[in-house]
Design a protein around this motif. Structure first.
Motif, PDB file in Angstrom:
ATOM      1  N   VAL A 144      62.172  54.308  35.211  1.00 48.58           N
ATOM      2  CA  VAL A 144      63.028  55.237  35.960  1.00 48.58           C
ATOM      3  C   VAL A 144      64.519  55.048  35.702  1.00 48.58           C
ATOM      4  O   VAL A 144      65.346  55.764  36.264  1.00 48.58           O
ATOM      5  N   GLY A 145      64.892  54.090  34.841  1.00 49.62           N
ATOM      6  CA  GLY A 145      66.313  53.823  34.616  1.00 49.62           C
ATOM      7  C   GLY A 145      67.042  54.975  33.942  1.00 49.62           C
ATOM      8  O   GLY A 145      68.263  55.041  33.972  1.00 49.62           O
ATOM      9  N   ARG A 146      66.258  55.894  33.343  1.00 45.04           N
ATOM     10  CA  ARG A 146      66.888  56.961  32.560  1.00 45.04           C
ATOM     11  C   ARG A 146      67.484  58.064  33.417  1.00 45.04           C
ATOM     12  O   ARG A 146      68.268  58.863  32.953  1.00 45.04           O
ATOM     13  N   PHE A 147      67.108  58.142  34.686  1.00 43.59           N
ATOM     14  CA  PHE A 147      67.556  59.259  35.528  1.00 43.59           C
ATOM     15  C   PHE A 147      68.927  58.995  36.136  1.00 43.59           C
ATOM     16  O   PHE A 147      69.395  57.864  36.175  1.00 43.59           O
ATOM     17  N   LYS A 148      69.540  60.077  36.600  1.00 40.28           N
ATOM     18  CA  LYS A 148      70.838  59.965  37.273  1.00 40.28           C
ATOM     19  C   LYS A 148      70.712  59.011  38.459  1.00 40.28           C
ATOM     20  O   LYS A 148      69.796  59.129  39.267  1.00 40.28           O
ATOM     21  N   GLY A 149      71.648  58.079  38.562  1.00 39.78           N
ATOM     22  CA  GLY A 149      71.544  57.079  39.633  1.00 39.78           C
ATOM     23  C   GLY A 149      70.591  55.978  39.243  1.00 39.78           C
ATOM     24  O   GLY A 149      70.094  55.242  40.094  1.00 39.78           O
ATOM     25  N   GLY A 150      70.341  55.852  37.922  1.00 40.98           N
ATOM     26  CA  GLY A 150      69.323  54.992  37.333  1.00 40.98           C
ATOM     27  C   GLY A 150      68.993  53.700  38.043  1.00 40.98           C
ATOM     28  O   GLY A 150      67.898  53.546  38.575  1.00 40.98           O
ATOM     29  N   MET A 151      69.941  52.740  38.067  1.00 38.97           N
ATOM     30  CA  MET A 151      69.597  51.435  38.599  1.00 38.97           C
ATOM     31  C   MET A 151      69.265  51.495  40.096  1.00 38.97           C
ATOM     32  O   MET A 151      68.529  50.663  40.600  1.00 38.97           O
ATOM     33  N   GLY A 152      69.809  52.484  40.781  1.00 39.94           N
ATOM     34  CA  GLY A 152      69.454  52.652  42.191  1.00 39.94           C
ATOM     35  C   GLY A 152      67.975  52.961  42.328  1.00 39.94           C
ATOM     36  O   GLY A 152      67.275  52.402  43.178  1.00 39.94           O
ATOM     37  N   HIS A 153      67.468  53.855  41.439  1.00 39.74           N
ATOM     38  CA  HIS A 153      66.034  54.175  41.465  1.00 39.74           C
ATOM     39  C   HIS A 153      65.202  52.956  41.085  1.00 39.74           C
ATOM     40  O   HIS A 153      64.153  52.709  41.669  1.00 39.74           O
TER      41      HIS A 153
ATOM     42  N   GLY B  23      60.199  55.057  50.261  1.00 35.67           N
ATOM     43  CA  GLY B  23      60.728  54.975  48.908  1.00 35.67           C
ATOM     44  C   GLY B  23      61.271  56.315  48.446  1.00 35.67           C
ATOM     45  O   GLY B  23      62.353  56.395  47.856  1.00 35.67           O
ATOM     46  N   ALA B  24      60.538  57.386  48.769  1.00 35.50           N
ATOM     47  CA  ALA B  24      60.953  58.727  48.332  1.00 35.50           C
ATOM     48  C   ALA B  24      62.285  59.126  48.965  1.00 35.50           C
ATOM     49  O   ALA B  24      63.180  59.629  48.269  1.00 35.50           O
ATOM     50  N   VAL B  25      62.448  58.902  50.266  1.00 35.43           N
ATOM     51  CA  VAL B  25      63.704  59.331  50.895  1.00 35.43           C
ATOM     52  C   VAL B  25      64.881  58.500  50.383  1.00 35.43           C
ATOM     53  O   VAL B  25      65.988  59.017  50.221  1.00 35.43           O
ATOM     54  N   LEU B  26      64.637  57.214  50.103  1.00 38.64           N
ATOM     55  CA  LEU B  26      65.731  56.388  49.576  1.00 38.64           C
ATOM     56  C   LEU B  26      66.133  56.854  48.181  1.00 38.64           C
ATOM     57  O   LEU B  26      67.318  56.919  47.848  1.00 38.64           O
ATOM     58  N   MET B  27      65.124  57.204  47.346  1.00 35.15           N
ATOM     59  CA  MET B  27      65.429  57.684  45.997  1.00 35.15           C
ATOM     60  C   MET B  27      66.190  59.006  46.070  1.00 35.15           C
ATOM     61  O   MET B  27      67.132  59.232  45.303  1.00 35.15           O
TER      62      MET B  27
END
Lengths: 431, 182
Positions: A88-97, A185-189
């Motif tokens: 999931v690191g590739r998405f916007k906000g990567g390391m947060g996800h 997890g979903a709401v935090l992401m």
């Protein structure tokens, strides 16, 4: 409320307030209660030792602590983290996800939010702060928030404690936590993605997709752990307590034989550290069991149930009310005390109102975990402050957004019991 | 003096680690015995060289270890900063006030724990007659660790009060976690 009880509660708050450890405050307050009641203060020791000696279920607590310490000491956490970065690191906000996903996976092993935050949490925070892509406060806040998922997804020490006071099935409680954990997890992401867009956090260099299978393969044995645990319990192979031992044993085999990342010396320190934290937690649990006994002998839960019956509130209003009380208490008390002493007060009312005890338990544990990140007394905030040195002020300033979405998730769980009860019912829960 | 103390700490730590390891190993043994020794495969290949019924002691042994870990651990290896503590007020007040809070709290705990030794003995003395269900001992030796806990922790808090009296208290933020070793 009797005078003796007022003396007990008064001395408890006084001692805890002046900085005496909670465990000893409880012991002394219980002695004060017995003394005021004209009973022998020796009963405290008798009850404490009996309580610890007679509860097989509680043995899961030290074993989960051992398992968590082994996972954090070996390279198991690194491998899982690499897998999350690739996924999931590739998405916007990567390391947060990555942070949230790592918590989701880790929660399938450790059972303790504090262990999650202090172990893998610290590693991720360092990665997020590198190159200044995220502010330290934001990195710390999302780590604290995602660590609350740990004890919702099985295994879970708080759920073991709830099972102890409510007699609800620990197996169904564990199952009931899975979907709520995913919702959190979903709401935090979602919050993280929104913040990343709004504040323009940088994107990491994406790991090429062709490397994903290799990274998955290297992390695979560790990813199997939650499956083994759940299969052990639901296949009827092991009791939940034994499953905790199996989890620790599996982690030990992985770290020592398969990944070859654990020396004998490291293992020795794991056992010392585990004994230290188990002893400290065990004393609080034992003390809380005595308080629980005192509160029950004062007949408070039944009185509360009577009052609530007289008020004629609907189950949903009751649930909302209890949750507001727990959220407020969570700002000041620690989760163990709330689960063992406060929550039993409400159980007779739940039964009278026809509220499912597995639903109530999962909701209450989610609530207590949110309490771990509510200022001023949020243990996870302290832990992260202690292991990273990021000032509490900066963490607290950033934590509100995540607190907001977690409370929204809690509300959803209260209003839609099926989210909790779907999986337990699928596996035969009659409730 | 410091060397003696360090050596003492190492010994008490290793006893705790040993008990933790013993508890963990006994659990694994218990599960292994049930599924391996109790299986038809094992009986067919090895006969009855090991009887599963001789392992009835494992459950109570793990509970005894857990009891000892809790009380031995709190007596010797749990440090003040390992405990869950609400230190908002404690850290908020001036160091001179904090010193008095530390002395008062430590004295109350010390007096309470030490004063309960004899009444606890009165309550537990009867256990010298009660046999353990599966271990070859009476219950009193198993529970006796609680007296060591009362005495040692009581004395530790007396010492803490004395130290606070003589030297005051530092800026100790005693939060519950120990910083994991790198």
């Amino acid at each position: 409320m009797s005078t003796e009880l007022i003396i007990c509660v008064g001395s408890l708050f006084f001692l805890a307030g002046i900085g005496v450890p909670v465990a000893y405050s409880i012991l002394i307050a219980s002695m004060a209660y017995l003394w005021a009641n004209g009973q022998s203060i020796g009963l405290v020791g008798k009850n404490l030792a009996d309580g610890i000696y007679q509860s097989f279920l509680l043995l899961a607590v030290p074993l989960f602590i051992v398992a968590a310490n082994i996972m954090n000491a070996g390279t198991i956490s690194d491998r899982l983290l690499n897998f999350c970065v690739a996924a999931v690191g590739r998405f916007k906000g990567g390391m947060g996800h990555v942070n949230v996903m790592a918590s989701l996976i880790f929660s399938g092993m450790s059972g303790s939010a504090v262990a999650d935050a202090a172990g893998i949490g610290k590693i991720i925070i360092d990665m997020m702060r590198k190159d200044g892509r995220f502010t330290p406060g934001y990195a710390a806040a999302i780590t604290a928030a995602s660590a609350t998922i740990g004890p919702i997804i099985p295994p879970s020490i708080p759920m073991v404690l709830y099972a102890l006071v409510s007699n609800a099935s620990i197996g169904y409680l564990f199952l009931g936590g899975i979907l709520p954990g995913l919702v959190m997890g979903a709401v935090l992401m979602a919050m993280n993605a929104w913040m990343a867009h709004r504040r323009g956090f940088g994107i990491d260099e994406p790991v090429p997709l062709r490397e994903l299978p290799a990274k998955t393969a290297r992390a695979f044995p560790a990813l199997l752990m939650p499956a083994i645990l759940l299969y052990g319990i639901y296949g009827g192979l092991t009791t939940p307590t034994e499953a905790a031992a199996v989890a620790a044993f599996y982690a030990l085999l992985l770290a020592s034989l398969f990944y070859r990342a654990l020396s004998l010396r490291a293992l020795y320190h794991i056992f010392v550290d585990s004994a230290r934290s188990s002893a400290a937690v065990g004393l609080v649990i034992g003390g809380a069991l005595i308080l629980n006994f005192i509160v029950a002998s004062e007949n408070i839960p039944a009185m509360l149930a009577g009052t609530i019956a007289a008020l004629d509130v609907s189950p949903i209003v009751f649930l909302l009310g209890v949750n507001v009380v727990l959220l407020v208490l969570g700002c000041f008390l620690d989760a163990t005390t709330i689960i063992l002493v406060i929550i039993p007060l409400f159980l007779p009312s739940c039964r009278a109102l026809g509220i499912d005890l597995v639903h109530f338990g999962v909701v209450a544990v989610v609530n207590c975990m949110i309490g771990l990140i509510t200022p001023p007394y949020g243990i996870l905030l302290f832990v992260i402050n202690a292991v990273t040195g990021i000032p509490l002020r900066e963490i607290i300033a950033e934590v509100w957004a995540f607190l907001l979405v977690l409370v929204a998730a809690l509300l959803l769980l209260i209003l839609v019991p099926d989210l909790v009860l779907f999986l337990p019912r699928l596996l035969g829960y009659q409730g | 003096m410091t060397r003696v103390l360090n050596a003492f700490n190492r010994v008490t730590e290793s006893v705790a680690a040993l008990m933790m390891a013993a508890m963990f190993a006994t659990f694994i043994l218990q599960i292994a015995v049930r599924y391996i020794v109790g299986s038809a495969w094992f009986a067919a290949n090895f006969g009855h060289i090991v009887e599963a019924t001789t392992f009835g002691w494992t459950l109570e042994f793990t509970l005894a270890m857990w009891l000892w870990i809790v009380f031995w651990g709190n007596a010797f290896i749990v440090r003040e900063q390992d405990h869950v503590t609400f230190d908002i007020l404690y850290l908020w007040v001036r160091p001179s006030v904090r010193r008095w809070l530390a002395i008062l709290g430590a004295l109350i705990v010390a007096i309470g724990l030490l004063a309960s030794i004899l009444p606890t003995w009165d309550k537990m003395y009867i256990l010298r007659l009660k046999s353990s269900a599966t271990l070859p001992t009476k219950m009193l030796p198993i529970f006796s660790i609680y007296f060591l806990f009362l005495a040692v922790v009581g004395l530790r808090y007396l010492w803490r009060a004395l130290e606070a009296w003589r030297h005051g208290v530092g800026d100790e933020g005693h939060h519950l976690v120990e910083v994991p070793k790198e």
